[in-house]
Enzyme design. Structure first.
Site, mmCIF file in Angstrom:
data_model
loop_
_atom_site.group_PDB
_atom_site.id
_atom_site.type_symbol
_atom_site.label_atom_id
_atom_site.label_comp_id
_atom_site.label_asym_id
_atom_site.label_seq_id
_atom_site.Cartn_x
_atom_site.Cartn_y
_atom_site.Cartn_z
ATOM 1 N N THR A 86 6.919 -20.178 -2.463
ATOM 2 C CA THR A 86 8.080 -19.516 -3.063
ATOM 3 C C THR A 86 8.241 -18.116 -2.483
ATOM 4 O OG1 THR A 86 7.733 -20.769 -5.080
ATOM 5 C CG2 THR A 86 9.067 -18.772 -5.277
ATOM 6 N N THR B 121 -18.855 -5.979 2.473
ATOM 7 C CA THR B 121 -17.624 -5.333 2.961
ATOM 8 C C THR B 121 -17.958 -4.388 4.114
ATOM 9 O OG1 THR B 121 -16.800 -5.470 0.703
ATOM 10 C CG2 THR B 121 -15.586 -4.051 2.204
ATOM 11 N N LYS C 249 0.861 -1.192 0.000
ATOM 12 C CA LYS C 249 0.000 0.000 0.000
ATOM 13 C C LYS C 249 0.898 1.243 0.000
ATOM 14 C CE LYS C 249 -3.679 -2.749 2.077
ATOM 15 N NZ LYS C 249 -4.532 -3.068 0.942
#
Ligand SMILES: Cc1ncc(COP(=O)(O)O)c(C=O)c1O
Length: 408
Positions: free
Chosen positions: A279, A364, A249
């Protein structure tokens, strides 16, 4: 025989029926021109837009120092890291980034993950293995990655009402004083832009012998003298046991981390599947992130400009009488309170004014609190703010929405 396609159709239709089906806006950022970007419409045509809802809060995704570090590492090492951290995937770039982060937070060590989501999930789901019988006290509005980590860990959990330290105290007091405990919360909650009561939570943690875990994802880079977050700003960093942050961010790149004691990081490194069996970050990403963290340790002017732009946008929106939610952070939500109008304003801003702000609807945020969440940055000029203000003024009237007082 199971009809798998029908199962998928049902699941997708349910989202359509509830108005929760998401469509992604296809945008391309152009280096050096952010927050300008190009939107490719569904019919393939293009339109220049200004992004007003990104989380590249400081515009670091195009900072020359960051790009130079990424190019250099890419040319030096190639594309991927080629392995997990344990098997050939630990490079000087990863070590340097972890050292930079440990120093940022004044901790002995840091551990880098592929994202802050994974850092939260992997760490919180692993802690009960390290402290058998651990009870986790989790703020009700914690991010999905923390909820998921706590849910999966098989340990005991208590959810305290958002930012309600009296409720947290009640829950702590009701449990066995000898049980290991951890309080998990955020420094800035991204949907309302409100701050967690860090000092009060640290006091309770001390009183009840609990560890503290803070998510500073929406604060790192932007708050505190060196950008370590709100805990740094408030002189509380040393009272937090585990600090979680993102590199995606304000730092403008990708990846996430925890910073903590050397022993804590060593144990999480050794026990967390989400750290071990994946990974490691591409070296160029690690190099870019380290350059960004290093840069923001000293660029206070950029932090100041960020806060100034957020303050101006709030002032201008308030001047129109729009109901902004203002808790003093850099996040600027405008309360619409109606999912259809929220989507309509967002659509019209994009199609008519080239202004991109994603509508934030249920799930949300709770129903009735639908909103537009603006994230002004230092690269949003006063002129862009003017354009946004005029467009919002028109659309607010067009949708016959109330002009109300600010909340917060
Ligand atoms: C509070 C919080 N924590 C963690 C994350 C995950 O961060 P990342 O994008 O690095 O996975 C987010 C992302 O939006 C967030 O809002």
């Amino acid at each position: 025989m199971t009809d798998y396609a029908a199962g998928l159709d049902r699941a997708l239709q349910a989202l359509h029926d509830e108005g929760r089906y998401r469509t992604f806006i296809d945008i391309e950022r152009r280096r050096g021109q952010f927050p300008h970007a190009v939107w490719t419409r569904p019919d393939g045509s293009e339109k220049d837009i200004t992004v007003w809802c990104g989380n590249d809060y400081l515009g670091m995704g195009q900072q020359p120092v960051v790009l130079a570090a990424m190019h250099e590492a890419l040319d030096a090492t190639g594309a991927g890291s080629g392995g997990t951290r344990n098997i050939s995937g630990t490079t000087v770039y990863h070590k340097a980034l972890e050292a930079e982060l440990a120093d940022l937070h004044g901790k002995e060590a840091a551990l880098v993950f592929t994202s802050a989501y994974i850092a939260n999930d992997a760490t919180l789901s692993t802690l009960p293995k390290l402290f058998p019988g651990l009870i986790i006290y989790s703020d009700a509005l914690n991010h999905a990655s923390m909820i998921e980590g706590v849910r999966r860990n098989g340990g005991a959990k208590r959810v305290f009402r958002h930012n309600d330290v009296a409720h947290l105290r009640e829950l702590l007091a009701a449990d066995d004083p000898a049980a290991p405990k951890l309080i998990a919360f955020e420094s800035i909650y991204s949907m309302d832009g409100d701050f967690g009561p860090i000092a009060a939570i640290c006091d309770l943690a001390e009183e009840f012998g609990a560890l503290t875990y803070i998510d500073e994802v929406h604060a790192v880079g932007m708050y505190g003298r060196r950008g370590a977050g709100v805990a740094e700003r408030d002189g509380l960093m040393h009272r937090i046991d585990i600090i979680n942050g993102t590199l995606a961010k304000a730092y403008g790149v990708m990846g996430g981390y925890i910073a903590a004691s050397a022993k804590m990081c060593d144990a999480v490194r050794s026990y967390a599947p989400g750290f071990i069996f994946t990974t490691s970050l591409t070296p160029s990403i690690a190099a870019g992130a380290a350059a960004s963290v290093r840069h923001l340790k000293t660029d206070q002017a950029l932090r100041d400009l960020h806060q100034e732009r957020a303050a101006v946008l709030k002032l201008r929106l308030r001047g129109l009488g729009l109901p902004i939610i203002d808790h003093g952070s850099h996040i600027v939500p405008v309360h619409v309170g109606d999912p259809v109008k929220c989507k309509m304003i967002s659509d019209r801003l994009l199609s008519d004014h080239g202004i991109y702000v994603q509508p934030i609807n249920f799930p949300t945020v709770p129903r009735g609190t639908e909103r537009l969440r603006f994230t002004p940055s230092p690269v949003h000029s006063p002129r862009m703010i003017d354009g946004l203000i005029h467009a919002m003024d028109n659309l607010w009237s067009h949708c016959a929405l109330n002009r109300a007082k600010a909340v917060g």
